[in-house]
Design a protein around this motif. Structure first.
Motif, PDB file in Angstrom:
ATOM      1  N   ASN A  18      21.089  34.084  -6.267  1.00 22.48           N
ATOM      2  CA  ASN A  18      20.706  34.057  -7.679  1.00 22.48           C
ATOM      3  C   ASN A  18      21.576  34.989  -8.499  1.00 22.48           C
ATOM      4  O   ASN A  18      22.018  34.640  -9.604  1.00 22.48           O
ATOM      5  CB  ASN A  18      19.228  34.424  -7.846  1.00 22.48           C
ATOM      6  N   ALA A  35      25.273  26.805  -5.661  1.00 23.20           N
ATOM      7  CA  ALA A  35      24.088  25.998  -5.970  1.00 23.20           C
ATOM      8  C   ALA A  35      23.677  25.151  -4.768  1.00 23.20           C
ATOM      9  O   ALA A  35      22.483  25.005  -4.482  1.00 23.20           O
ATOM     10  CB  ALA A  35      24.348  25.112  -7.178  1.00 23.20           C
ATOM     11  N   ARG A  36      24.673  24.584  -4.054  1.00 21.77           N
ATOM     12  CA  ARG A  36      24.355  23.807  -2.853  1.00 21.77           C
ATOM     13  C   ARG A  36      23.738  24.695  -1.782  1.00 21.77           C
ATOM     14  O   ARG A  36      22.763  24.302  -1.121  1.00 21.77           O
ATOM     15  CB  ARG A  36      25.613  23.124  -2.315  1.00 21.77           C
ATOM     16  N   HIS A  38      22.103  27.484  -2.301  1.00 21.41           N
ATOM     17  CA  HIS A  38      20.785  27.868  -2.805  1.00 21.41           C
ATOM     18  C   HIS A  38      19.765  26.769  -2.515  1.00 21.41           C
ATOM     19  O   HIS A  38      18.654  27.049  -2.057  1.00 21.41           O
ATOM     20  CB  HIS A  38      20.876  28.133  -4.308  1.00 21.41           C
ATOM     21  N   LYS A  39      20.158  25.533  -2.752  1.00 26.11           N
ATOM     22  CA  LYS A  39      19.263  24.395  -2.494  1.00 26.11           C
ATOM     23  C   LYS A  39      18.916  24.304  -1.015  1.00 26.11           C
ATOM     24  O   LYS A  39      17.757  24.072  -0.652  1.00 26.11           O
ATOM     25  CB  LYS A  39      19.931  23.104  -2.967  1.00 26.11           C
ATOM     26  N   LEU A  42      16.598  27.268  -0.072  1.00 24.00           N
ATOM     27  CA  LEU A  42      15.280  27.030  -0.650  1.00 24.00           C
ATOM     28  C   LEU A  42      14.507  25.974   0.137  1.00 24.00           C
ATOM     29  O   LEU A  42      13.309  26.146   0.407  1.00 24.00           O
ATOM     30  CB  LEU A  42      15.429  26.600  -2.106  1.00 24.00           C
ATOM     31  N   SER A  43      15.183  24.911   0.554  1.00 20.69           N
ATOM     32  CA  SER A  43      14.494  23.885   1.348  1.00 20.69           C
ATOM     33  C   SER A  43      14.137  24.416   2.737  1.00 20.69           C
ATOM     34  O   SER A  43      13.081  24.087   3.273  1.00 20.69           O
ATOM     35  CB  SER A  43      15.338  22.620   1.455  1.00 20.69           C
TER      36      SER A  43
END
Length: 66
Positions: A18, A35-36, A38-39, A42-43
């Motif tokens: 972040n 961003a990839r 992070h995704k 997060l998953s």
């Protein structure tokens, strides 16, 4: 590595990602790679929590039948 330690490390990595993403947004740089990641993190965290919740739910429902 225990699930608690894994969850803690995933949360730490999300915080770092972040900060990196925020810095890149401020500087006007591309942050697609972060961003990839992070995704994905997060998953992974979501799946870990879901597995733990399902285990706890099954345990409590088993004890409630006794």
């Amino acid at each position: 590595m225990s699930k608690q330690n894994l969850e803690r490390e995933l949360k730490r990595e999300l915080g770092v990602l972040n900060e990196v993403i925020d810095g890149k947004i401020i500087r006007g740089q591309s942050y697609a790679k972060e961003a990839r990641r992070h995704k994905f993190v997060l998953s992974s965290l979501s799946n870990l929590r879901r597995a733990r919740t399902n285990w706890m739910t099954r345990s409590f429902s088993t004890f409630s039948l006794i």
